[in-house]
Motif scaffolding. Structure first.
Motif: not given
Length: 313
Positions: A242-258, A298-307
């Protein structure tokens, strides 16, 4: 029948330009010379490839069918000449999805893939057109259907995606978030969602009703706009610095993780030897760095592969 490569090349240029004068200029021949080559090709094939009328030049149905293999013929001829003369040119690779920094991944591959010349494509449609024209050999970015006939792709990397929020956002203090917790927030996008397939599918899947778009003037400008509004969020791969931009917060996404899917894309029939080196380098790095781990529970894919489960190959 034996095709004359010069005639096929004249046809390809004329088909791409749909203007005999411009096509002749690309070949550094006269327009009369171009017309003669195409007429001889049509005579050999026994069919008309172009229709010329008051509205200009158009491909016939036969010309439309002939164009894809004609491009492959010209590419193969150029590769054969380069191999015979020992003057192999570098592999031309374009990228798109610039806000998500595709060069980070290519930088970890490039040293093992021979000599590369990197371009800066705008989006998937413009890159696929360049591939089909033969202007580039391969491309790297997020691929989604439908793809034009004549192109193939290989999945290279799956990157977990974080939510980047204004520090004033009500959820900014959370250690991690579920994607559906963002449904009352405003998803900030660097362009129209119909051209941003991943963001569009994420919003639809997780019920993000409030969406707003900006102009893509670079990551720092884009994130500064996120920081200005306590209701906004955007999505970025977790490894993007991330560039040095004040006022930001990065939060992991879970259940599912994109997961953001990066793929290598190329044209069938391209005989450039560097393609084998590039695909082998991608495969090796993916295995070494575990880039293709995917668990549908656990994860989310926009185009999940079969099987698919575990590590994709």
């Amino acid at each position: 029948m034996d095709l004359d490569v010069a005639q096929v090349r004249a046809f390809v240029h004329a088909a791409e330009e749909l203007h005999f004068g411009r096509a002749a200029g690309r070949l550094a021949i006269t327009q009369q010379g171009l017309s003669k080559r195409i007429s001889r090709l049509e005579s050999l094939l026994g069919t008309q490839l172009f229709r010329r009328d008051g509205s200009g030049v158009r491909l016939t149905e036969a010309g439309q069918r002939f164009l894809p293999p004609a491009r492959q013929t010209v590419t193969a001829a150029d590769a054969a000449v380069a191999a015979a003369t020992g003057r192999d040119r570098p592999l031309h690779v374009d990228v798109w999805g610039h806000l998500y920094a595709p060069m980070r991944t290519l930088a970890q591959i490039a040293g093992q893939a021979g000599e590369l010349v990197l371009g800066h494509g705008r989006d998937l449609p413009s890159v696929t057109e360049a591939l089909l024209r033969g202007d580039i050999d391969a491309a790297f970015g997020r691929v989604h259907p439908p793809l034009p006939t004549g192109l193939v792709h290989r999945l290279v990397r799956l990157e977990p995606v974080d939510a980047v929020l204004s520090a004033g956002h009500p959820l900014a203090a959370e250690a991690e978030l579920r994607p559906d917790q963002l449904r009352d927030s405003v998803m900030w996008a660097p362009g129209a969602l119909e051209r941003l397939d991943f963001l569009h599918r994420f919003a639809e899947r997780f019920g993000i009703r409030n969406r707003a778009t900006s102009v893509n003037l670079g990551l720092a400008h884009f994130l500064a706009e996120v920081a200005q509004d306590p209701h906004r969020f955007c999505l970025l791969p977790a490894d993007v610095p991330l560039p040095e931009v004040p006022g930001l917060r990065s939060v992991p996404l879970v259940n599912p993780t994109p997961l953001y899917a990066w793929s290598l894309l190329w044209r069938t029939g391209n005989g450039h030897p560097g393609l084998n080196s590039l695909t082998a380098a991608c495969t090796g790095q993916a295995r070494q760095r575990r880039w293709l781990e995917y668990d549908p529970t656990r994860d989310w894919l926009a185009d999940p592969p079969a099987n698919a489960r575990g590590e994709l190959g």
